[in-house]
Design a protein around this motif. Structure first.
Motif, short mmCIF file in Angstrom:
data_model
loop_
_atom_site.label_atom_id
_atom_site.label_comp_id
_atom_site.label_asym_id
_atom_site.label_seq_id
_atom_site.Cartn_x
_atom_site.Cartn_y
_atom_site.Cartn_z
N THR A 106 8.03 12.99 8.14
CA THR A 106 7.61 12.27 6.80
C THR A 106 8.55 12.43 5.92
O THR A 106 8.85 13.53 5.35
N TYR A 107 9.02 11.08 5.59
CA TYR A 107 10.02 11.13 4.24
C TYR A 107 8.94 11.19 2.95
O TYR A 107 8.28 10.37 2.86
N VAL A 108 9.39 12.30 2.24
CA VAL A 108 8.55 12.72 1.07
C VAL A 108 9.22 12.56 -0.25
O VAL A 108 8.72 12.55 -1.55
N GLY A 109 10.35 11.86 -0.20
CA GLY A 109 11.21 12.04 -1.35
C GLY A 109 11.73 13.55 -1.95
O GLY A 109 11.03 14.43 -1.02
N HIS A 110 12.14 13.32 -3.03
CA HIS A 110 12.46 14.78 -3.55
C HIS A 110 11.89 14.98 -4.94
O HIS A 110 11.77 14.19 -5.87
N PRO A 111 11.11 16.27 -4.86
CA PRO A 111 10.11 16.40 -6.13
C PRO A 111 10.96 16.36 -7.30
O PRO A 111 10.39 16.11 -8.54
N LEU A 112 12.14 16.79 -7.37
CA LEU A 112 12.92 16.97 -8.49
C LEU A 112 13.05 15.43 -9.02
O LEU A 112 13.20 15.37 -10.37
N ALA A 113 13.10 14.34 -8.48
CA ALA A 113 13.24 13.08 -8.90
C ALA A 113 12.04 12.42 -9.70
O ALA A 113 12.15 11.72 -10.41
N GLN A 114 10.86 13.35 -9.67
CA GLN A 114 9.59 13.00 -10.35
C GLN A 114 9.72 13.92 -11.63
O GLN A 114 9.18 13.28 -12.69
N VAL A 115 10.25 15.14 -11.76
CA VAL A 115 9.94 15.93 -12.87
C VAL A 115 11.39 15.98 -13.59
O VAL A 115 11.42 16.19 -14.77
N ILE A 116 12.55 15.42 -13.32
CA ILE A 116 13.69 15.17 -13.89
C ILE A 116 13.45 13.72 -14.72
O ILE A 116 13.45 12.68 -13.77
N PRO A 117 13.64 13.59 -15.85
CA PRO A 117 13.36 12.22 -16.33
C PRO A 117 14.56 11.06 -15.98
O PRO A 117 15.72 11.59 -15.84
N MET A 118 14.13 9.74 -15.55
CA MET A 118 14.93 8.76 -15.39
C MET A 118 15.94 8.44 -16.55
O MET A 118 17.14 8.09 -16.18
N ARG A 119 15.64 8.73 -17.77
CA ARG A 119 16.60 8.60 -18.88
C ARG A 119 16.59 9.94 -19.62
O ARG A 119 15.90 10.47 -20.15
#
Length: 406
Positions: free
Chosen positions: A158-171
């Motif tokens: 299962t590709y679950v993405g990287h959890p850091l991509a959720q907690v580090i802000p896009m901006r």
């Protein structure tokens, strides 16, 4: 009925990833009990820690050989515990040399095994896929291109993405990070990150500091921020800093407290983050050892210079064990691997001279057009990795209760 989850994480990055999984599992199955090996983030989520993750934190074959007796003691201890009182599911987070051996034993004993963070078989030793297939009931992978590899090889994935991509802000909030760290909002700031292992400090810190000295001659007002993962690494780095002093160089660690006035909530939120995150968010560019920190810098949209140096002995041992003189892919840094392009420079081994590092870092610090292009590519990477990782991972883990060992 309480879900018993066995878990093993061996490094700070794995500890943070595992803590997010624990949050996701708890939302699906309550009550849940977690036991095994981890660090502070996992313990904060309720891990019954039989051993601290530092028991597994080694770098390469030489370090592993030196610590073999304690590693074997830890391995046989957790193996005995889990074979005598089997968990409902076992989740190994990274640490493949340790976890895949343990997962094979547990799977053969009837325990469903989930491995989170696929070994980089796309770069080194693809033949490990056979060991993975035998040991792992289900793979959870961080990057989209990995899913196709495991599907092709018949490994449930299962590709679950990287959890850091959720907690580090896009901006990123550079101004807020600078307020917290007490850095002039108009200053030119370089984050220097020579790694979290003792061997990395020894091999990279002198080069990075000499590069910083060259940069300071170009811009005497340049601010250098150096995050440290713990007190032991800080002492090692400070010893190198005394040999290669750099003006305006500050070390930031987890015990940092803001110098200026800040809202209590903002200060508490930043204090709870890894020190490196505040430093990267405050910086204009990053000089960084290859590893997870390069992905974090990319998620903060910072231009960077990636470097790494292995000792001659370690290099020979890696080539001997892998049968390769270099990776299958032309890139080493995760941001470049994900982009399939040299978005940022990689200066490795003999190429990692202080002058070359300084020249590349100067471009990252001063070329705003280049920096803008890099930020655009990193935003695309961030968006591709931004999935509900805890929920996806938790669902795959809980489903193993029905599917069994596979």
């Amino acid at each position: 009925m309480t879900l018993r989850l066995g878990m093993v994480a061996g490094e700070p990055s794995g500890d943070l990833l595992a803590a997010r999984i624990m949050q996701g599992v708890r939302q699906r199955v309550s009550p849940s009990h977690y036991e095994g090996i981890g660090g502070p983030a996992m313990r904060a989520e309720g891990l019954d820690a039989w051993h601290d993750m530092r028991a597994l934190t080694v770098f390469g074959y030489v370090d592993a050989f030196k610590r073999l007796p304690s590693l074997l003691h830890t391995y046989f201890d957790v193996k005995k515990r889990w074979l005598s009182c089997k968990p409902d599911v076992f989740v190994g987070i990274d640490a493949p040399d340790f976890n895949l051996r343990l997962e094979l034993q547990l799977k053969q004993a009837g325990v469903p095994t989930v491995h989170f963070v696929g070994p980089s078989i796309w770069a080194w030793r693809y033949e490990r896929i056979h060991k993975i297939r035998a040991a792992v009931s289900h793979m959870l992978v961080l990057f989209p291109f990995e899913e196709e590899i495991y599907q092709k090889e018949g490994v449930p994935v299962t590709y679950v993405g990287h959890p850091l991509a959720q907690v580090i802000p896009m901006r990123p909030d550079q101004a807020g990070a600078r307020r917290y760290l007490g850095v002039d909002g108009e200053a030119r700031v370089l984050a220097v990150m020579p790694g979290s292992r003792s061997s990395e400090i020894r091999l990279l810190a002198p080069r990075f500091l000499q590069a910083a000295q060259l940069l300071a001659r170009r811009d005497p007002a340049l601010q250098i921020l150096v995050p440290m993962v713990n007190g032991e690494r800080r002492l090692e780095f400070e010893a190198w800093l005394r040999r290669h002093p750099v003006p305006n160089c500050r070390i930031i660690d987890g015990g940092y407290r803001p110098q200026g006035a800040m809202a209590e909530g903002e200060s508490a939120a930043r204090a709870a983050r890894p020190a490196a995150w505040n430093v990267m968010e405050a910086a204009d560019a990053v000089l960084v050892a290859s590893g997870t920190a390069t992905l974090e810098a990319a998620l903060f949209k910072r231009p960077m210079v990636i470097s790494y140096v292995l000792s001659p002995t370690m290099r020979r041992m890696m080539e001997w064990k892998s049968g390769q003189a270099r990776p299958y892919v032309p890139w080493v840094g995760l941001p470049n691997v994900l982009a399939r392009d040299f978005v940022v420079p990689e200066l490795l081994q003999e190429a990692a001279t202080p002058q070359a590092l300084a020249d590349a870092a100067w471009k990252a610090l001063t070329d705003t057009v280049y920096g803008g292009r890099v930020a655009e590519r990193f935003t695309q990477i961030h968006e591709s990795l931004n999935r509900d990782t805890p929920a996806l991972a938790a669902r795959a883990i809980v489903e193993q209760l029905q599917h069994g060992t596979g």
